[in-house]
Design a protein around this motif. Sequence first.
Motif: not given
Length: 271
Positions: A260-269, A94-100, A163-165
Amino acid sequence: MQPPFPFTRKGLFVPHPHLLALFLLALGYALALAHGNLGSATLPTVLALLASGLLARRPQPWQQALGHTLFILLAIALALHWLPGFNAAKVIDNATFSPGSQPFTLYLNLDKPLIGAWLLLACPWLVLWRSRGLTTTLLCILPLTLAACLGGAWALGMVAWAPKWPEQAWLWLLNNLLLVSLTEELLFRGYLQGSLQRLLRHQGLALFAAAMLFGLAHLGAGWQWVYLATLAGVGYGLAYRWGGVAAAVLCHFGLNLVHFALFSYPMLALG
């Protein structure tokens, strides 16, 4: 008349990376067995796969057909995690990689890779490839696939720029390359598209049929994923057409990595 499941193909270079892949797979399964991630209930599955592989390599067409039919049934069950004894390890919870973004959970599944192992052993012709196709994939097919799929996901409101890593990224990368992209491209492009191309004797029909089957394999995630996966399958199919399984894996993994690296992953909530 050429059989639908030939043992060799002409005019292509035959590499041997599948031997390394099989060695790493065997090592991984030995470690999984030692740590209790495999149970004795997996033995019937392994024996059935061995039997289907032996039948598929027999010279008689009816034995080949029986072996491949048994494999397809086993592959469906393995992909859907229906068979007992495989205890997947949860490595991201249950990791949230980016807001939303929706929370993401990752299991190291030990059943699905057996599909790829069977294909490498029973159908060695799958690893044949055209080296020039890798350049075509990188310069043309992958950018078009990225634009179609991620542009479509953006238009549907499924992803946003993010974007994220994260620290779990390397674990995701290895899992997605070896257990997802490689296995799925061996199955959908090398096995299904390649076999349909020989059966139908039409490259375009085989490509779109394999892409549609790939899309339907994502039906559980909703119609949006079926649509996007079908688009992606067309791109992977073109890469396979020009460069074999290696190019298809490159295209598949490249799309997943950019997502994975540049967009919402797996998708927006949702909501």
